[in-house]
Write an enzyme that holds these catalytic residues in place. Sequence first.
Site, PDB file in Angstrom:
ATOM      1  N   GLY A  14      44.468  25.146 -22.201  1.00 14.99           N
ATOM      2  CA  GLY A  14      43.900  26.496 -22.085  1.00 14.99           C
ATOM      3  C   GLY A  14      42.829  26.749 -23.141  1.00 14.99           C
ATOM      4  O   GLY A  14      42.630  27.874 -23.582  1.00 14.99           O
ATOM      5  N   LYS A  15      42.113  25.679 -23.522  1.00 20.70           N
ATOM      6  CA  LYS A  15      41.078  25.816 -24.547  1.00 20.70           C
ATOM      7  C   LYS A  15      39.954  26.747 -24.089  1.00 20.70           C
ATOM      8  O   LYS A  15      39.449  27.559 -24.864  1.00 20.70           O
ATOM      9  CB  LYS A  15      40.478  24.435 -24.886  1.00 20.70           C
ATOM     10  CG  LYS A  15      41.481  23.468 -25.470  1.00 20.70           C
ATOM     11  CD  LYS A  15      40.884  22.085 -25.670  1.00 20.70           C
ATOM     12  CE  LYS A  15      40.554  21.369 -24.382  1.00 20.70           C
ATOM     13  NZ  LYS A  15      41.703  21.003 -23.539  1.00 20.70           N
ATOM     14  N   GLY A  39      37.665  20.084 -17.887  1.00 20.51           N
ATOM     15  CA  GLY A  39      37.665  21.176 -16.916  1.00 20.51           C
ATOM     16  C   GLY A  39      38.210  22.378 -17.649  1.00 20.51           C
ATOM     17  O   GLY A  39      39.406  22.447 -17.899  1.00 20.51           O
ATOM     18  N   HIS A  40      37.332  23.274 -18.076  1.00 23.81           N
ATOM     19  CA  HIS A  40      37.749  24.430 -18.882  1.00 23.81           C
ATOM     20  C   HIS A  40      37.627  25.693 -18.036  1.00 23.81           C
ATOM     21  O   HIS A  40      36.583  25.962 -17.457  1.00 23.81           O
ATOM     22  CB  HIS A  40      36.888  24.541 -20.146  1.00 23.81           C
ATOM     23  CG  HIS A  40      37.077  23.380 -21.080  1.00 23.81           C
ATOM     24  ND1 HIS A  40      36.405  23.246 -22.259  1.00 23.81           N
ATOM     25  CD2 HIS A  40      37.891  22.289 -20.992  1.00 23.81           C
ATOM     26  CE1 HIS A  40      36.793  22.132 -22.867  1.00 23.81           C
ATOM     27  NE2 HIS A  40      37.680  21.524 -22.113  1.00 23.81           N
ATOM     28  N   PRO A 329      49.951  16.856  -8.057  1.00 25.44           N
ATOM     29  CA  PRO A 329      50.810  17.539  -9.033  1.00 25.44           C
ATOM     30  C   PRO A 329      50.757  16.842 -10.388  1.00 25.44           C
ATOM     31  O   PRO A 329      50.722  15.609 -10.462  1.00 25.44           O
ATOM     32  CB  PRO A 329      52.214  17.429  -8.439  1.00 25.44           C
ATOM     33  CG  PRO A 329      52.112  16.605  -7.229  1.00 25.44           C
ATOM     34  CD  PRO A 329      50.702  16.284  -6.929  1.00 25.44           C
TER      35      PRO A 329
HETATM   36  P1  GDP Z   1      41.486  23.551 -20.855  1.00 25.78           P
HETATM   37  O1  GDP Z   1      41.050  22.279 -20.251  1.00 25.78           O
HETATM   38  O2  GDP Z   1      42.256  23.362 -22.117  1.00 25.78           O
HETATM   39  O3  GDP Z   1      40.386  24.551 -21.025  1.00 25.78           O
HETATM   40  O4  GDP Z   1      42.536  24.196 -19.831  1.00 25.78           O
HETATM   41  P2  GDP Z   1      42.341  24.269 -18.220  1.00 25.78           P
HETATM   42  O5  GDP Z   1      41.389  25.349 -17.907  1.00 25.78           O
HETATM   43  O6  GDP Z   1      42.080  22.927 -17.644  1.00 25.78           O
HETATM   44  O7  GDP Z   1      43.809  24.621 -17.770  1.00 25.78           O
HETATM   45  C1  GDP Z   1      44.462  25.780 -18.156  1.00 25.78           C
HETATM   46  C2  GDP Z   1      44.850  26.570 -16.896  1.00 25.78           C
HETATM   47  O8  GDP Z   1      45.815  27.539 -17.253  1.00 25.78           O
HETATM   48  C3  GDP Z   1      43.701  27.353 -16.311  1.00 25.78           C
HETATM   49  O9  GDP Z   1      43.893  27.511 -14.931  1.00 25.78           O
HETATM   50  C4  GDP Z   1      43.792  28.681 -17.039  1.00 25.78           C
HETATM   51  O10 GDP Z   1      43.207  29.750 -16.339  1.00 25.78           O
HETATM   52  C5  GDP Z   1      45.279  28.850 -17.133  1.00 25.78           C
HETATM   53  N1  GDP Z   1      45.763  29.555 -18.324  1.00 25.78           N
HETATM   54  C6  GDP Z   1      45.267  29.536 -19.597  1.00 25.78           C
HETATM   55  N2  GDP Z   1      46.077  30.246 -20.421  1.00 25.78           N
HETATM   56  C7  GDP Z   1      47.101  30.693 -19.663  1.00 25.78           C
HETATM   57  C8  GDP Z   1      48.286  31.460 -19.943  1.00 25.78           C
HETATM   58  O11 GDP Z   1      48.554  31.865 -21.058  1.00 25.78           O
HETATM   59  N3  GDP Z   1      49.097  31.711 -18.882  1.00 25.78           N
HETATM   60  C9  GDP Z   1      48.845  31.274 -17.615  1.00 25.78           C
HETATM   61  N4  GDP Z   1      49.702  31.561 -16.658  1.00 25.78           N
HETATM   62  N5  GDP Z   1      47.749  30.531 -17.333  1.00 25.78           N
HETATM   63  C10 GDP Z   1      46.901  30.256 -18.332  1.00 25.78           C
HETATM   64  P1  IMO Z   2      40.215  19.071 -20.735  1.00 27.37           P
HETATM   65  O1  IMO Z   2      39.037  19.221 -21.656  1.00 27.37           O
HETATM   66  C1  IMO Z   2      43.481  16.499 -19.349  1.00 27.37           C
HETATM   67  C2  IMO Z   2      42.675  12.159 -19.371  1.00 27.37           C
HETATM   68  C3  IMO Z   2      42.614  11.437 -18.040  1.00 27.37           C
HETATM   69  C4  IMO Z   2      43.061  10.056 -18.476  1.00 27.37           C
HETATM   70  C5  IMO Z   2      42.410   9.890 -19.834  1.00 27.37           C
HETATM   71  C6  IMO Z   2      41.089   9.151 -19.810  1.00 27.37           C
HETATM   72  O2  IMO Z   2      40.082  19.823 -19.473  1.00 27.37           O
HETATM   73  O3  IMO Z   2      41.483  19.345 -21.475  1.00 27.37           O
HETATM   74  P2  IMO Z   2      38.615   9.778 -19.095  1.00 27.37           P
HETATM   75  O4  IMO Z   2      38.061  10.203 -17.780  1.00 27.37           O
HETATM   76  O5  IMO Z   2      38.381  10.740 -20.187  1.00 27.37           O
HETATM   77  O6  IMO Z   2      38.200   8.386 -19.474  1.00 27.37           O
HETATM   78  O7  IMO Z   2      40.209   9.708 -18.857  1.00 27.37           O
HETATM   79  O8  IMO Z   2      42.224  11.212 -20.321  1.00 27.37           O
HETATM   80  N1  IMO Z   2      41.775  13.342 -19.475  1.00 27.37           N
HETATM   81  C7  IMO Z   2      42.182  14.617 -19.468  1.00 27.37           C
HETATM   82  N2  IMO Z   2      43.400  15.156 -19.273  1.00 27.37           N
HETATM   83  N3  IMO Z   2      42.442  17.291 -19.645  1.00 27.37           N
HETATM   84  C8  IMO Z   2      41.211  16.780 -19.875  1.00 27.37           C
HETATM   85  O9  IMO Z   2      40.166  17.523 -20.301  1.00 27.37           O
HETATM   86  C9  IMO Z   2      41.034  15.380 -19.748  1.00 27.37           C
HETATM   87  N4  IMO Z   2      39.969  14.564 -19.884  1.00 27.37           N
HETATM   88  C10 IMO Z   2      40.444  13.317 -19.728  1.00 27.37           C
HETATM   89  O10 IMO Z   2      43.508  12.001 -17.123  1.00 27.37           O
HETATM   90  O11 IMO Z   2      44.454  10.008 -18.675  1.00 27.37           O
HETATM   91 MG    MG Z   3      41.133  21.251 -18.462  1.00 28.17          MG
END
Ligand code: GDP
Ligand code: IMO
Ligand code: MG
Length: 456
Positions: A14-15, A39-40, A329
Site C-alpha cells: 500500500g505504498k 503497481g501503485h 490469487p
Molecule cells: P503498493 O504496490 O505498495 O503501492 O500497493 P498496491 O497498490 O499494489 O496494493 C495495495 C492494494 O490495497 C491497493 O488496491 C490499495 O488500494 C489497497 N489498500 C491500500 N491500503 C489499504 C487499506 O488500508 N485497506 C484496504 N482494504 N485496502 C488498502
Molecule cells: P510494488 O511496487 C509485489 C516480484 C515478482 C517476482 C520478483 C521479481 O507494486 O510493490 P521482477 O519483475 O521485478 O523481476 O520480479 O519480484 N515483484 C513484486 N511483487 N509488488 C511489486 O511491486 C513487485 N515487483 C516485483 O512477483 O517475485
Molecule cells: Mg503494487
Amino acid sequence: MTVTIVGAQLGDEGKGGVVDVFSDAADIIVRYQGGDNAGHTVVEDDEEYKLSLVPSGAIRGKIGVLGNGCVVNPRTLFTEIDKLQDRGLSPDVRVARRAHVILPYHRVIDGIEEDTKEDDDLAAGTTGRGIGPTYEDKAGRRGIRIGDLLDPEVLRARLEYVVPQKRELLSSVYGVDPDEIEDPENAFDIDALYEEYKSYGERLKEEGMTVNSGAFLTQAIEDGNKVMLEGAQGTSLDIDHGVYPYVTSSNPSAGAASVGTGLGVTTVGQGEVIGVIKAYLSRVGTGPLPTELGDIDEQTAGSGTTAEDEIASYIRDRGGEYGTVTGRPRRVGWIDMPMLRHATRTNGFTGIAVNHIDVLAGLETVKVGHSYTLDGEEQLTMPTTTEEWGQCEPNYREFDGWDDVDWKQVSEQGYEALPENAQEYLDYISSELSVPVYAVGVGAERDETIIRKHPF
Ligand code: GDP
Ligand code: IMO
Ligand code: MG
C-alpha cells in the site's frame, strides 16, 4: 527535506496510498529504483489509479521524477502519461538522463529465462517486464540510458554493439530464433529499434522531460522544496537484503533512495524513512513463506478446506489479493516479525504506516509470526539464506480479533477510535520494532487513513 517511503515486506503493502496521503505536503515525488514491475494504487473520490511508472504524487499534480536508479520503459511511460491525460490529469514527469532504458529484447529475455529456470525451481515469478535483464545490462556496462536516446549517433552505436549479442544469446543459448519473436515485434531489429527509440528521445527532448536528477533535486531542496522518495517493491524483494533469488533486481531499501536519485546520503538520512507494512502478508511470486496460510494451489482449485485455507480465502477476498494483470490469487500469510525487524534495521525506519487493518476485521483470532525456530534455536530476525528461511518454523502469538466498524468514521475520529484489539495489535508491532506508528490504513480511499504524525 526528504521523506522516503519503503515497502517493509514483499511489495504491494500500500505504498502508493501512503505516498498519496503524505504527498499533500510534498512538491516533488521521486521513484529511485525499479520500473514498470511496480503497481501503485491511489484511490481519490472513488477514482482508482494504478500507476506502474509515473510517481504516485502525479495524482495530486506534483512533479514526478524517475531517478537514475530506475529502469524506464518509454513505451509504458508514454502510454501511462497519455492515459492519465485522457482522465483529465496533466502529469509533470521528469526522467533522469542516467536512468537505464528497458528495450523490447529485455522483456523477451525475461520471459525465456523464467521458463528455463522453472525446471530448477529457480523462477522468481517475475512480472515479465524485463527488469532483471535491464539491470544486468546496466551492471554489464552495455545498457542504453535515457541520455543516449537524445543522441541518435550514440543510440545507434549502442544498439549495434548490444543487439547482435542478444540475438546470439537467443539462438545459441536458448535455441530460439530472434526473428520468430512476434510479441513484442521487432525486438531484435536494430533499424526498427533505432527508429522507435530515437522518436522517444525526440519526445523527451521536445517536452523538456529529462533531468540530471541529483542536480535537479539538490537544487530543489536548497530552494525549499519538499521531496518525497517513493520506493517500489519491498525490502524482502531487495536484491541484497531480500530472499535471493526470489527477488527483484534492484534495491528497494532506503539506501538506494540516495544512490538512485543522486541526493547525498546525508540529505536522505536527515529526513524521515517510513516503512509501509501490510497487516498480513501477500506474495505474488515464488519462494518460501514461513507464515503462509494453507496451500495456494488447493485454495485456487477450491479444494482447500483446512481452517487455514478458509482464513486465507477470507483475507484474500476482503483484501482483493488478486494479481492486477493476471487475476491470479496471491499467496497470503500472517505478518512475519523477523521480516519486519530485518526491514527496520536495514532501512532505519523513523516511522511505520500499517495498512489493511480493516481487511483482518471479523477474524476471531489474528496471529503474528513473532519469531522462528531454526535448528532448535529461537531466531528474532531473518536468516541470510533463503534455504534456511524455508526451514524456519514460526512461533506464533495470538491476538483477539476485531469487528468491522465504520472505517471512514474511525479515520475521521483518529487512532483512539480504532477497535481496542486492533490498537493492541498495532502497539505490539510498534513496540517490537521500536518505531512509532505514523499512519494506519483502514481502507483503500484517501480518507481511510488515520494520520498520527505527518512526516513533513
Ligand atoms: P503498493 O504496490 O505498495 O503501492 O500497493 P498496491 O497498490 O499494489 O496494493 C495495495 C492494494 O490495497 C491497493 O488496491 C490499495 O488500494 C489497497 N489498500 C491500500 N491500503 C489499504 C487499506 O488500508 N485497506 C484496504 N482494504 N485496502 C488498502
Ligand atoms: P510494488 O511496487 C509485489 C516480484 C515478482 C517476482 C520478483 C521479481 O507494486 O510493490 P521482477 O519483475 O521485478 O523481476 O520480479 O519480484 N515483484 C513484486 N511483487 N509488488 C511489486 O511491486 C513487485 N515487483 C516485483 O512477483 O517475485
Ligand atoms: Mg503494487
